[in-house]
Design an enzyme around this catalytic site. Structure first.
Site, mmCIF file in Angstrom:
data_model
loop_
_atom_site.group_PDB
_atom_site.id
_atom_site.type_symbol
_atom_site.label_atom_id
_atom_site.label_comp_id
_atom_site.label_asym_id
_atom_site.label_seq_id
_atom_site.Cartn_x
_atom_site.Cartn_y
_atom_site.Cartn_z
ATOM 1 N N HIS A 68 0.832 -1.202 0.000
ATOM 2 C CA HIS A 68 0.000 0.000 0.000
ATOM 3 C C HIS A 68 0.865 1.250 0.000
ATOM 4 C CE1 HIS A 68 0.651 -0.836 4.283
ATOM 5 N NE2 HIS A 68 0.461 0.452 4.509
ATOM 6 N N ASP A 72 6.179 4.027 4.876
ATOM 7 C CA ASP A 72 6.986 2.959 5.460
ATOM 8 C C ASP A 72 6.836 1.651 4.685
ATOM 9 O OD1 ASP A 72 4.398 2.757 6.357
ATOM 10 O OD2 ASP A 72 4.942 1.813 8.253
ATOM 11 N N GLU A 203 1.591 -8.801 9.464
ATOM 12 C CA GLU A 203 2.009 -7.688 10.329
ATOM 13 C C GLU A 203 1.513 -7.976 11.741
ATOM 14 O OE1 GLU A 203 0.117 -4.466 11.387
ATOM 15 O OE2 GLU A 203 -1.732 -4.636 10.247
ATOM 16 N N HIS A 414 6.740 -6.455 11.263
ATOM 17 C CA HIS A 414 6.069 -5.188 11.485
ATOM 18 C C HIS A 414 5.456 -5.111 12.892
ATOM 19 C CE1 HIS A 414 3.525 -1.690 10.610
ATOM 20 N NE2 HIS A 414 4.247 -1.518 9.528
#
Lengths: 600, 969
Positions: A68, A72, A203, A414
């Site tokens: 996306h 980051d 994540e 993440h």
């Protein structure tokens, strides 16, 4: 043993700078290419020299996938493709492709124009980089090359966020990027089918959090805004331009609509307007409500929200203003804040987290007197509210996704190491799958046990299926055939066809066996006796007495000769081919037992 | 065979059928068309290619087949079936066989053997599946023939091993629909198939094809529906199916589990991976709860819906559904709901100002946290937060059902329901408000909850606001602050949306009467009275002030100390309101105030309502005095009508009854007046004027009778007879008048016949009521019927005239409840001076918002009429979706009317009104006659020439100012 290797270059036990290398069945894929917000030196970008010291990255990577548009996750992309050098394909969804360059450009401006850095990527580089991007649709299977295919799933989080399935043969990896399992005002919830990947890379930002229902948050937020506006106060909402800002806009817009409120809402201009435009376009990526009603009215065509002008801040009467940046550390939001801070009727709502040292952080921690530049003291009389609108999946959401996808292994990225530890333990306990959490630069190897598909010819299948009991779904079935490995493919064919295809002649394999029988009679009489005996025993087989004095049972040949030394002993020669092994050995054992005496 | 067929064909070609219609005296000759089977046979023989044959069959399928020729057709089809090589044609034939066996009146057992035989040699899977489908149809047509069913089930079992999913699917469906239900039957018929049907179906739960798995579960459910008690052993199998890859399977499995949980709620099942055991219903509940977070929304909806009907579940399981342990960084966090509750109980208002107000408190033991609960944890929390509104609505409905049966749960789910008031989709908001209303008897709202509820009052949707008012009508509030808050918010609502006036007053009425003690301490503040000073008298016409008074007066009804706090003008206002808004203001006992004591003295018990008595007395009077001289009757009728009309205005609950009777008496009066004309006997042409009066009377009576029949709800058949009788009289009058005024016999002839037909149909429709009508017009008429039929028109007229005069006046019995349909157009208000401007030739949409009361089937009957100044009228049929049903007997019409006209020079007013359409054919009378079969009804009833369609205006017209401008070039 086939294996999947995963090496995080960023986001391993860390938040920010997402960049994960995956090699699966000989293919190398890079997932995300982000920057780190916390650093301004070399550490802000992933260490691409890990991939290769010298030489083009293109030779080592088959493709790059961006989940996306958050920096980051994509911030290092122009650096990676233009400055380090990568010419292969970059995959992202359509909205990401549209919005990503805006954010990159903004990021570049701040670093180069404001902070005066040199040796940074240029606008042209961003453009060049975007030319290498291939846009994909949701659920579209894209063949990167003949073996490698990728497929995007909806991930919620922000507009255009996607989870990617990477598949080579029957080995597969799913990378979630950032995702949200609870729908919000403008986006739906992440969804994946039961794709049973070998590895799920998830994540884990909120690995140790279970969040309250979003409704309470929304209600709280609306109530506070509404009350302040009714009192005649002004509300300042510092936001970052994309993502949450749109959610809050929708929230306020619909609330204004519903409640028939008249107070103006402003949105600070610039970046946002462009982005809003894309939100209007990519309706299919939004949630059910917006998708269903856009025919009547596109929810992003705000009726009540207008562009902000600097002069409006001094207007009397209530108003709501969304201003950037979100942490009140500079720019328009800080300017407005300084103007309004003195009045206790006003309110500032911080919708997200604030880094230490920013004005936002100070006021949130309860500081009422702020020292501004020039030794000015600003007394904060306005109300300060904190509201957490975050679009990551919480621990429950992560578990839910794992349950939906049913992976064989899970790998967490993440997130903070300590939190991951907890979630890892939970995952192993609840799903009985192994879970990994490599640090940056650490390689995790996962052994897979891929099933290998083999083609079988229909004729053979039917023939083999007809033998034996009726097919039963619950039991495996044994089949006979020749496995042919030719031209990089596996085929199960009948032996005859295999011989034909390979151009080989068939070798006959015959077994012969001599059986001695004590029988004083003449040879032909012995043969007759044997014939009668066999005929009596083997009722289901065709037993024939040939004119030349031999007997055939099916294709097995039996001949009798007298023993050269002992005429009383007859030697029976039994000969059968390899295919008739079963019957042949049975026959010999039968003959070895001798002939029944009754026939005499 | 062929010869036989041919013979049959020819027979059918020439068959002549004479049909008699028992009710009509005329006889009709009907020639049947050439038989279907014959035509088909010829066609099929002609067909050269399979495509041709298919075409013929397709054409054939479009037309219905008579019962008599079905068998012949089937034989021909079967014959062709065996000859046909093309699978698609065979498929069509097979499907046709199924269709034909459905023909009403045809018993398909004769073709069953053939159908089963065809199965044997069939190779194509598709055709096989279709044939099985046909067998299913045959089987369902023969419900009371167990041996046939056994055979069919046996056939199905044989084909269960087929390799095609379609065939297996159909087999399972067939077993599900036809499998033996009673154990006893299965034992008797000792065939193989009779062995446990459940086991056969259960074996296919693991089929490799998901469609077959689904079919197996569906078949099982079908067996259950037919009354077979499913075995508990299936439960564990079904549980495994919940993890299936395919959503249809999961969805069906959820249903199956639900069924089993209802069958064996109390049996005990073990929890896997532990030694504990729980009740089956609890286990099933947990499993279904788990499915609320399934990947497919279809399954989620299904699961959420079923949860609502699992009322036997233990309370702690139930309460878990609302439980979601929050944590942040591994520390326990309280939910916003818990925090709100705590703040409330500690007596402190939400500060919300500190950051970290919601900071997590105690540490959690990491081992104890269960992220994926096997149980019901948080199912509703998830369901209510779901992405799809279908799921959310289902969850709200389920909450409602569960809360209705468990007060403790109701208390708990309150917070969540209140949260749903802020949903983004209006339907969900509305549904949750309705739900809350339904469970309101179980709950008391806390102040903070009330706050959230009341915030919704500002919603711009009228539906939402009205639903909320309804909710407030039946809510319990715990504190006086709560009442005050509610009042303040309602008044705010009133200023913002003045159209809500009635609804708000009504809401306050109930709020007051439910909480008298809470209102009491608020009275001085609300009335702004002061112990020493006189405060100015508030404006009596202020809706807000009226709202406050409604609240107070209703509270005062059960709180006798309250009136002491009133000031003088309050008493005066009470008297005024009691009179003008009697439905909102209750009678109060006000000591020492003769002036204001209510007209209804409290000594009379409310049941013996004097107005009701009055109504009955006046009616009695009328009915008793039928032998008075005509003059007296007329006067009495006039007075009674006047009285009744006034009574209707005063007493809203008797309005329907009073109006109804007044209308009836009015009709009677008109009839008498018309007959009183003394000039009947004189030669006609001289008395045109009088005739005009009489014919006008007849016309008016007709109109009124339609009104009586269609505008009132609650009219029973007893009344319908009387109304129709009155109508008949009016028609007779019409006939007489026409006979007098027209020359020549020709037109009269037809009219007479028509009238006699009407009398006849009246007799047929109301044959059961005739004994009650002694001495009436129709009674006498029927006596004279034989004479009438044979006599000439002039004679008929004469007879009619005398009977009409001699007939007595029928007593109109009153039903229990009678309500007149009313409509009130709220929007447009008709007050606007700004014309609605639009370009001529284009359309402008006018929003129409109206409330309808006591209208049955408004979707079919209510129309909007627009009258333009040039006399042009336009009738608009609103869409069915435009009608909402907020309560019993009430409807709301919110629609858009498109207007258009050519250009005008000046703005002008158009009229908008609502009409009630009726059709005398669909009247209550004909609905009562037994429904004849489909084809019979088509021919037996003549096309509706006597069905009069018309409309009754039933709302006040509203004027709208419009201005079509000429288009600019």
């Amino acid at each position: 043993m086939p294996e999947i290797k995963v090496t995080p270059l960023g986001a391993g036990q860390d938040v920010g700078r997402s960049c994960i290398l995956v090699s699966i069945a000989g293919k190398n894929v890079m997932l995300d290419c982000g920057m780190h917000m916390g650093y301004n030196d070399d550490r802000r970008f992933p260490d691409f020299s890990y991939i290769t010291q010298n030489g083009r990255l293109t030779d080592f990577l088959d493709c790059v996938i961006i989940s996306h548009f958050h920096l980051d996750h994509c911030g290092a992309l122009p650096y990676f493709s233009e400055m380090v050098g990568y010419d292969g394909p970059i995959y992202m969804t359509h909205p990401t492709k549209a919005i990503c360059p805006i954010l990159l450009e903004d990021y570049r401006k701040i670093t180069v124009d404001k902070k005066g850095e040199t040796n940074f990527f240029t606008s042209q580089m961003i453009k060049d980089c975007m030319k290498k991007v291939v846009a994909v649709h949701l659920h579209q299977t894209v063949q990167v090359d003949e073996e490698l295919e990728i497929k995007a799933y909806y991930a919620g989080h922000v507009l255009g966020a996607a989870m990617f399935q990477i598949k080579v043969g029957c080995e597969s990896v799913v990378y979630t990027g950032d995702y949200n399992m609870t729908p919000d005002r403008h986006l739906g919830a992440a969804w994946i089918d039961k794709c049973r990947p070998d590895l799920l890379i998830s994540e884990s930002t909120y690995a140790t959090t279970i969040r309250d229902s979003k409704r309470c948050r929304e209600r709280d937020f609306l109530k506070k805004v509404h009350e302040t506006v009714e009192r005649g106060g002004k509300v300042l909402i510092p936001v970052f331009a994309l993502g949450r800002a749109q959610e809050l806009c929708i929230l306020l817009e619909t609330f204004w609509e519903r409640m028939n409120l008249k107070a103006p809402i402003y949105f600070s201009t610039g970046l946002t307007e462009k982005a809003n435009h894309y939100y209007k376009l990519f309706i299919t990526w939004t949630n059910q409500k917006i998708r269903k009603t856009f025919v009547q009215r596109n929810m992003f065509e705000f009726k009540h929200i207008k562009a902000f002008d600097r002069a409006f801040a001094d207007n009397p009467g209530p108003m709501v203003v969304f201003a950037t940046p979100g942490m009140l550390h500079a720019g328009q939001s800080l300017q407005i804040f300084r103007k309004w801070a003195g009045n206790e009727k006003n309110m500032v709502i911080m919708p997200g987290y604030c880094v230490q040292g920013t004005v936002g952080h100070k006021i949130l921690s309860g500081q009422r007197k702020l020292e501004m530049e020039g030794r000015q003291i600003l007394e904060v009389k306005m109300q300060v509210e904190y509201m957490s609108f975050s679009a990551h999946a919480d621990a429950k959401g992560i578990m839910q996704l794992i349950r939906q996808a049913e992976p064989r292994n899970v790998l967490l990225v993440h997130g903070e190491a300590k939190k991951m530890e907890f979630l890892k333990q939970k995952i192993e306990q609840e799903f009985h799958v192994s879970c990994y959490m490599p640090a940056n630069g650490e390689t995790t190897t996962i052994f897979t046990n891929p099933s290998i598909p083999v083609d079988i010819s229909l004729g053979l299948l039917k023939r083999e299926a007809a033998i034996g009991p009726v097919p039963d779904a619950k039991k495996p079935k044994l089949m006979h055939g020749t496995l042919l490995m030719k031209d990089n493919s596996f085929r199960l064919v009948s032996p005859e066809q295999a011989l034909k295809e390979l151009g080989l002649a068939e070798h006959q394999l015959r077994f012969t066996c001599r059986v001695h029988i004590q029988d004083p009679r003449k040879e032909h009489e012995t043969v007759l006796r044997v014939y009668n005996h066999l005929k009596g025993v083997l009722k289901d087989y065709s037993v024939q007495h040939l004119p030349d004095g031999s007997i055939t049972v099916e294709s097995i040949l039996i001949q009798a000769t007298a023993h050269s030394e002992d005429q009383g002993t007859k030697v029976l020669l039994v000969s059968w081919t390899y295919q008739d092994e079963e019957l042949g050995s049975y026959l010999t054992s039968l003959l070895k037992k001798g002939l029944p005496q009754s026939t005499a | 065979m062929a010869a036989h067929l041919k013979k049959r064909v020819y027979e059918e070609f020439t068959k002549v059928v004479q049909q008699q219609h028992e009710d009509l005296s005329t006889k009709k000759l009907r020639l049947t068309k050439p038989s279907k089977s014959a035509a088909l046979h010829v066609d099929l023989c002609k067909a050269t290619s399979p495509a041709d044959a298919l075409q013929y069959l397709l054409q054939f399928a479009r037309k219905p087949v008579e019962v008599e020729s079905v068998e012949g057709v089937v034989r021909i089809l079967l014959e062709h079936y065996y000859k046909e090589n093309d699978a698609s044609v065979r498929l069509k034939i097979a499907s046709l066989l199924g269709l034909l066996s459905k023909t009403a009146g045809f018993s398909p057992d004769c073709i069953m053997d053939d159908a089963i035989n065809t199965l044997q040699n069939e190779k194509s899977h598709q055709v096989l599946a279709q044939l099985l489908d046909t067998l299913l149809v045959i089987g369902t047509k023969l419900p009371e023939n167990p041996s046939v069913r056994m055979r069919l089930v046996e056939v199905a079992c044989k084909h269960l091993t087929d390799s095609s999913h379609g065939v297996r699917n159909k087999c399972l469906q067939l077993i599900g629909c036809l499998g033996p239900v009673e154990k006893g039957v299965a034992k008797e018929a000792e065939s193989q198939a009779a062995k446990d049907v459940q086991k056969i179906i259960g074996d296919h739960f693991n089929d490799q094809d998901p469609r077959v798995r689904t079919a197996a579960i569906k078949a099982m459910l079908q067996l259950h529906e037919r009354g077979l008690k499913l075995q508990q052993a299936i439960y564990s199998q079904a549980c495994k199916l919940l993890a299936d890859d395919y959503e249809q399977v999961r969805s069906a499995a959820v249903q199956l589990i639900w069924v089993l949980s209802q069958l064996y709620p109390e049996s005990i099942v073990p929890i896997p991976s532990s030694n504990e055991e729980i009740r089956l219903v609890d286990d099933a509940f947990g499993k279904i709860c788990h499915m609320v977070s399934d990947g497919s929304w279809v399954v989620r909806v299904q699961a959420a819906k079923l949860l609502g009907s699992m009322q036997q579940v233990s309370s702690h399981f139930l309460e878990q559904t609302l439980d979601k342990k929050l944590m942040s960084d591994l520390r326990r966090k309280r939910t916003a709901h818990e925090r709100a509750k705590e703040l409330y109980s500690s007596g402190e208002f939400s500060s919300g100002r500190k950051w970290g107000d919601d900071a997590p408190k105690e540490e959690i033991d990491t081992g104890a946290v269960n992220l994926i609960e096997s149980g019901a944890c948080g199912a509703f929390v998830h369901g209510l937060e779901d992405e799809m509104y279908e799921v959310r609505i289902a969850a709200v409905e389920a909450l409602c059902m569960l809360a209705q049966s468990s007060p403790a749960f109701a208390e708990k789910c309150l917070d969540f329901l209140v949260d749903m008031f802020n949903d983004e989709i209006e339907e969900v908001r509305l549904q949750s408000i309705h739900t809350m209303r339904k469970i309101s008897h179980n709950i008391t709202l806390r102040e903070d909850q009330l706050d959230t509820v009341l915030a919704v009052l500002e919603d711009s949707s009228r539906d939402i606001r009205e639903a909320l008012h309804e909710l407030l009508c039946c809510t319990n509030v715990s504190t006086k602050e709560g009442i005050h808050l509610a009042l303040v918010e309602l008044l705010k609502n009133l200023t913002k949306y003045p159209t809500d006036r009635e609804s708000i007053w009504k809401c306050l009425k109930f709020l007051g009467s439910r909480h008298p003690t809470l209102v009491l301490p608020l009275v001085p503040e609300l009335l702004s009275t002061h112990p020493f000073f006189d405060t100015p008298e508030p404006d009596m016409d202020d809706p807000a002030y009226i709202a406050v008074l409604v609240l107070i007066f209703n509270a005062a009804k059960s709180c006798p100390t309250m009136p002491a706090l009133f000031s003088d003008h309050t008493f005066r206002h009470y008297a005024y309101l009691r009179d003008s808004l009697s439905h909102l203001v209750p009678p109060l006992r006000l000591p020492g105030r003769k002036l204001v004591s209510s007209p209804v003295s409290p000594s009379i018990t409310p049941h013996e309502d004097p107005s009701q008595q009055f109504l009955h007395q006046s009616l009695e009077r009328v009915y008793n005095l039928q032998h008075l001289d005509p003059q007296g009757i007329q006067e009495l009728l006039e007075f009674t009508i006047r009285d009744l009309q006034r009574l209707g205005e005063l007493q809203s609950e008797l309005a329907g009854m009073a109006d109804f009777t007044a209308t009836y008496l009015q009709c009677q009066l008109l009839l008498i007046k018309a007959l009183q004309e003394k000039l009947w006997n004189v030669a006609a042409p001289l008395y045109l004027k009088q005739n005009a009066l009489a014919s006008a009377a007849a016309k008016q009576i007709l109109e009124e009778t339609y009104k009586m029949e269609f505008m009132y709800s609650g009219v029973e058949s007893r009344q319908v007879v009387i109304i129709h009788h009155m109508r008949l009289q009016a028609k007779a009058l019409q006939l007489i008048v026409t006979a007098r005024t027209t020359r020549g016999v020709e037109p009269l002839f037809g009219m007479c016949e028509k009238f006699l037909q009407e009398v006849d149909s009246f007799q047929r429709c109301f044959i059961s009521e005739l004994p009650h009508m002694q001495g009436s017009f129709v009674d006498k008429l029927l006596d004279l019927m034989p004479r009438l039929v044979t006599s000439k028109p002039s004679e008929v007229v004469k007879i009619l005239q005398t009977t009409l005069r001699q007939s007595t006046f029928l007593h109109l019995p009153l039903p229990e409840q009678l309500h007149r349909a009313t409509a009130n157009i709220i929007e447009p208000t008709g007050e606007s001076d700004n014309p609605l401007r639009f370009t001529s030739g284009l359309v402008v949409a006018l929003d129409v918002d109206a409330t309808l009361e006591h209208v049955q089937d408004p979707q079919g009957t209510v129309k909007v009429q627009v009258l333009y100044p040039d006399g042009q009228a336009q009738l608009i049929h609103p869409k069915p979706a435009d009608f909402r049903n907020p309560g019993p007997g009430r409807h709301r019409l919110i629609t858009q009317v498109y207007l258009s006209h050519t250009a005008w020079t000046e703005p002008c007013q158009i009229e908008v009104r609502l009409l009630l359409a009726y059709n005398s054919n669909t009247s209550k009378a004909s609905a009562r006659t037994p429904k004849s079969a489909w084809n019979e009804s088509l021919e037996a009833l003549p096309p509706s020439e006597n069905g009069i369609e018309g409309t009754i205006p039933f709302s006040k017209p509203v004027k709208v100012y419009i201005m079509p401008k000429p288009a600019r070039r």
